[in-house]
Design a protein around this motif. Sequence first.
Motif, PDB file in Angstrom:
ATOM      1  N   HIS A  34       0.831  -1.205   0.000  1.00  0.00           N
ATOM      2  CA  HIS A  34       0.000   0.000   0.000  1.00  0.00           C
ATOM      3  C   HIS A  34       0.868   1.259   0.000  1.00  0.00           C
ATOM      4  N   TYR A  35       1.980   1.202   0.711  1.00  0.00           N
ATOM      5  CA  TYR A  35       2.887   2.344   0.717  1.00  0.00           C
ATOM      6  C   TYR A  35       3.477   2.573  -0.667  1.00  0.00           C
ATOM      7  N   GLY A  36       3.835   1.491  -1.363  1.00  0.00           N
ATOM      8  CA  GLY A  36       4.385   1.626  -2.707  1.00  0.00           C
ATOM      9  C   GLY A  36       3.386   2.214  -3.683  1.00  0.00           C
ATOM     10  N   VAL A  37       2.114   1.801  -3.564  1.00  0.00           N
ATOM     11  CA  VAL A  37       1.071   2.363  -4.435  1.00  0.00           C
ATOM     12  C   VAL A  37       0.872   3.837  -4.124  1.00  0.00           C
ATOM     13  N   ALA A  38       0.855   4.177  -2.837  1.00  0.00           N
ATOM     14  CA  ALA A  38       0.687   5.581  -2.437  1.00  0.00           C
ATOM     15  C   ALA A  38       1.863   6.422  -2.944  1.00  0.00           C
ATOM     16  N   THR A  41       4.255   8.596   6.529  1.00  0.00           N
ATOM     17  CA  THR A  41       4.777   7.271   6.887  1.00  0.00           C
ATOM     18  C   THR A  41       4.591   7.029   8.378  1.00  0.00           C
ATOM     19  N   PRO A  42       4.294   5.789   8.772  1.00  0.00           N
ATOM     20  CA  PRO A  42       4.121   5.490  10.199  1.00  0.00           C
ATOM     21  C   PRO A  42       5.401   5.772  10.974  1.00  0.00           C
ATOM     22  N   SER A  43       5.256   6.386  12.108  1.00  0.00           N
ATOM     23  CA  SER A  43       6.419   6.737  12.925  1.00  0.00           C
ATOM     24  C   SER A  43       6.841   5.560  13.808  1.00  0.00           C
ATOM     25  N   THR A  44       8.148   5.380  13.936  1.00  0.00           N
ATOM     26  CA  THR A  44       8.682   4.363  14.853  1.00  0.00           C
ATOM     27  C   THR A  44       9.565   5.020  15.928  1.00  0.00           C
ATOM     28  N   SER A  45       9.373   6.326  16.116  1.00  0.00           N
ATOM     29  CA  SER A  45      10.222   7.055  17.066  1.00  0.00           C
ATOM     30  C   SER A  45      10.009   6.598  18.509  1.00  0.00           C
ATOM     31  N   SER A  46       8.846   5.997  18.781  1.00  0.00           N
ATOM     32  CA  SER A  46       8.563   5.553  20.152  1.00  0.00           C
ATOM     33  C   SER A  46       9.165   4.182  20.461  1.00  0.00           C
ATOM     34  N   PHE A  47       9.821   3.583  19.486  1.00  0.00           N
ATOM     35  CA  PHE A  47      10.433   2.267  19.739  1.00  0.00           C
ATOM     36  C   PHE A  47      11.569   2.402  20.749  1.00  0.00           C
ATOM     37  N   ARG A  48      11.538   1.579  21.785  1.00  0.00           N
ATOM     38  CA  ARG A  48      12.617   1.570  22.776  1.00  0.00           C
ATOM     39  C   ARG A  48      12.714   0.189  23.409  1.00  0.00           C
ATOM     40  N   VAL A  49      13.883  -0.128  23.849  1.00  0.00           N
ATOM     41  CA  VAL A  49      14.120  -1.405  24.519  1.00  0.00           C
ATOM     42  C   VAL A  49      13.736  -1.257  25.991  1.00  0.00           C
ATOM     43  N   ASP A  50      12.771  -2.071  26.435  1.00  0.00           N
ATOM     44  CA  ASP A  50      12.313  -1.986  27.825  1.00  0.00           C
ATOM     45  C   ASP A  50      13.311  -2.637  28.779  1.00  0.00           C
ATOM     46  N   VAL A 101       1.882  -5.499   8.217  1.00  0.00           N
ATOM     47  CA  VAL A 101       3.089  -4.768   7.825  1.00  0.00           C
ATOM     48  C   VAL A 101       3.600  -5.232   6.461  1.00  0.00           C
ATOM     49  N   LEU A 102       3.449  -6.524   6.185  1.00  0.00           N
ATOM     50  CA  LEU A 102       3.826  -7.034   4.871  1.00  0.00           C
ATOM     51  C   LEU A 102       3.091  -6.286   3.772  1.00  0.00           C
ATOM     52  N   HIS A 103       1.775  -6.151   3.901  1.00  0.00           N
ATOM     53  CA  HIS A 103       0.983  -5.491   2.858  1.00  0.00           C
ATOM     54  C   HIS A 103       1.033  -3.970   2.989  1.00  0.00           C
ATOM     55  N   GLU A 104       1.420  -3.484   4.133  1.00  0.00           N
ATOM     56  CA  GLU A 104       1.544  -2.044   4.319  1.00  0.00           C
ATOM     57  C   GLU A 104       2.829  -1.528   3.676  1.00  0.00           C
ATOM     58  N   LEU A 105       3.968  -2.168   4.000  1.00  0.00           N
ATOM     59  CA  LEU A 105       5.280  -1.669   3.582  1.00  0.00           C
ATOM     60  C   LEU A 105       5.961  -2.541   2.538  1.00  0.00           C
ATOM     61  N   GLY A 106       5.440  -3.754   2.305  1.00  0.00           N
ATOM     62  CA  GLY A 106       6.069  -4.651   1.343  1.00  0.00           C
ATOM     63  C   GLY A 106       7.205  -5.460   1.920  1.00  0.00           C
ATOM     64  N   LYS A 166      10.685  -2.541  13.469  1.00  0.00           N
ATOM     65  CA  LYS A 166      10.267  -1.674  14.573  1.00  0.00           C
ATOM     66  C   LYS A 166       8.780  -1.343  14.469  1.00  0.00           C
ATOM     67  N   ARG A 167       8.301  -1.115  13.251  1.00  0.00           N
ATOM     68  CA  ARG A 167       6.885  -0.828  13.049  1.00  0.00           C
ATOM     69  C   ARG A 167       6.039  -1.994  13.547  1.00  0.00           C
ATOM     70  N   ALA A 168       6.413  -3.222  13.203  1.00  0.00           N
ATOM     71  CA  ALA A 168       5.656  -4.396  13.630  1.00  0.00           C
ATOM     72  C   ALA A 168       5.759  -4.611  15.133  1.00  0.00           C
ATOM     73  N   ALA A 169       6.943  -4.392  15.698  1.00  0.00           N
ATOM     74  CA  ALA A 169       7.122  -4.576  17.140  1.00  0.00           C
ATOM     75  C   ALA A 169       6.230  -3.625  17.924  1.00  0.00           C
TER      76      ALA A 169
END
Length: 809
Positions: free
Chosen positions: A180-184, A202-211, A269-274, A388-391
């Motif tokens: 979907h991202y590629g089509v967009a 694009t979806p943000s992954t800035s909140s990704f952190r190791v707990d 995520v597969l269909h979102e980002l390829g 990171k997006r999927a996590a």
Amino acid sequence: MKISYNWVKQFIQLDWDAEQTGELLTDLGLEIEGIEKYESVQGGLEGIVVGHVLTCVQHPNADRLKVTTVDLGTGEPVQIVCGAPNVAAGQKVPVATVGTTLYDAEGKGFKIKKGKIRGEVSNGMICAEDELGLGESHDGIMILAEDLVPGTKASDVFDIENDTVFEIGLTPNRADAMSHYGVARDLKAGLQQKDLKLELITPSTSSFRVDNRTLKIDVDVADKTLAPRYCGVTISGVQVKSSPEWLQHRLKAIGLTPKNNVVDVTNYVLHELGQPLHAFDANYISGNKIIVKTLETGTKFTTLDEVERELHEDDLMICDAEKPLCIAGVFGGLHSGVTEQTTNVFLESAYFNPVSVRKTAKRHGLNTDASFRFERGIDPNCTEYALKRAALLIQELAGGEITSDVSDSYPTKIEDFQVRVSFDNITKLIGEELPRETIKNILSSLEIKINSVTDGGLGLTIPAYRVDVQREADVIEEILRVYGYNNIEFDEKWHISVANSSRYEDHKLQDVVGSQLVSQGFYEIMANSLTTAAYTELSEQLKAEHNITMLNPLSGDLSVMRQSLLFSGLEAISHNINRKQSDLKFFEFGKTYHHYGENREEHKHLSLLITGNTNAETWRQSKPVTSDFFYAKGIVTSVLSRLGLHSLKVSPIKSDLFSEGLILSLGKTNLVEFGIVKRSVLKAFDIKQQVIFADFNWDNVIEVTKNRKIKFKEIPKFPKVRRDFALLIDEKTTFAEIHNIAKQSERNLLKEVNLFDVYEGKNLPKGKKSYAVSFTLQDEHKTLTDKQIDKIMNKLQQSFEKQLGAELR
């Protein structure tokens, strides 16, 4: 490939209708093959409104029915008969108004009509949740919130999904658009040419952190050629359950069945980002170690579909310290996946070698969403971002904590492509000079970096995910598709040149012969040039060492290129006979392929296959005529005659494919071999009836046809004369001998010699047979006299008696 319009609009905020967007996508090369609606509730709750039950009394003629009056917000209450035990005055309920279509569990619709139930008028239906498609309960009607206003559309009350889904006929080279991202991204470039400059979100992954780092799984990539990049991270304490409705709707819209929140995120995520991802049950990983390697040929591995497969030494596998877990980029293992009992997850995101994945998928007959993308080439720079997006999504939907750093094995970076493009070549290929600023804007909109600009052209850096853009011509194609093929102007004046074309060109002769054969009742076939190597065993003349073998055959039946057109033709004959079509006449123009020493050769042929009756049964012909050798000979000679090839040399065939047959040649050039196919060959194809096969060496036919000079002469105005002989001859004597002797005896006036009857049997001496032969005489300048005719016939008789020992009967 299915693309959800609502999903695309998460990346680019576009208010166009689906038809208009579909036209633009088609213009950009993402051809829309169909547009369909997706509704999370079938019918979209159209015609369903909120009703206020004003009164509810017992039905006078039925113990289990109630008669209600319901305010639907129209100003005048309606009467509705209801059988639900929980209906009561004062309730707010969903009502299907008259004319509304509801759907049962099988999706079959039925319309609500005004009618009478046990004598009482009913103008609608108060619905249960299963009748609306909002649940499975049928214990009673739905009771809605008290603050709802009567007449409110149910579609405004319930959270339902209405979407438009594009079916895109994606060409194999467009790996960048497999999401979907590629089509967009493509849509953004196309909109820019229409002066609509929209931002790509694009979806943000800035909140990704190791707990914490309580579950570290080491990654060892043993084969870095087959796995250039491999990322992984652990998530602990997840709760595997059903996905929320929004996620289920996204997957259902594109034809996927939701599984659970963790697996659904990887598919999302597969269909979102390829970027394909795989989630492992971390508790199943032995030794807290992932090893990416190949295993020995013959190693057993059971995949998710519960099929035990034998691995090949080139299959890349994801393993732990003791066992294989997954076929890399293709299919997961039966026991290592996420289940409802899973609490700890190892999430994988990788870039695998496209050729390796394609070979493995073909080898095992697997075709998955992941292999579809890996085979064509994904974006190697998206690997960590997608992980990171999927996590983050798994944490959001299943809880848990990130319990390890991201492991990223990427020893050799996959570089972008460097291409230089000339302005002159752009103009030459497109056929129109585009403004240079337009060219640069298009390239920038496609994320192609412009490194240098000169008067002659541009130096460009092409992103690694654009595996289909590596040459100057590819860049020009990108410019043109975004600029718009329909925007290229054409001159009103057409310049046409007529080239001199020989009448003996291959395709013209094919048309001539093909038309003739069709008029004689033949059907053209086009068989596969790939076949099985086993067919060489049917003839000693076909050698296995002469086969041209496929490096990556789709199957054993398609592993070599054919050395003869006979076997593919017999496959077609067998196929039709098995379907009750036994009277067949086929022809095929095709090539054979041969490997002689270090040389590879291909030769063109025309093949004919004849079996069964010459014509279908009719009331005028009680006994059908079976196609035989002589019928086939007539067809063969008529083809050569149509090309002007006469005076052919006839010789017996020497081939173990035929029980009997002939070779027709012109001089020393063989033109065609034909005969009756041996029963031992037919048996291999389960054919029990006689088949006649003719094999024209089409290259030779074309060559000799070119060298034949056409002669024209007037049609004689003087009559022909026919005389017949009934000759008693030895049984070994052939008609060809009679024909040649006759032609040698009278070269000028004898025009035709024909055999019209053959008799063998009673009243004839042993070893003898009778031929009835006709002789056609004609003088092109005068009428023949009886004296001349008798003289010629006496001469012929004497020649037959002297050379063949013939007698007149």
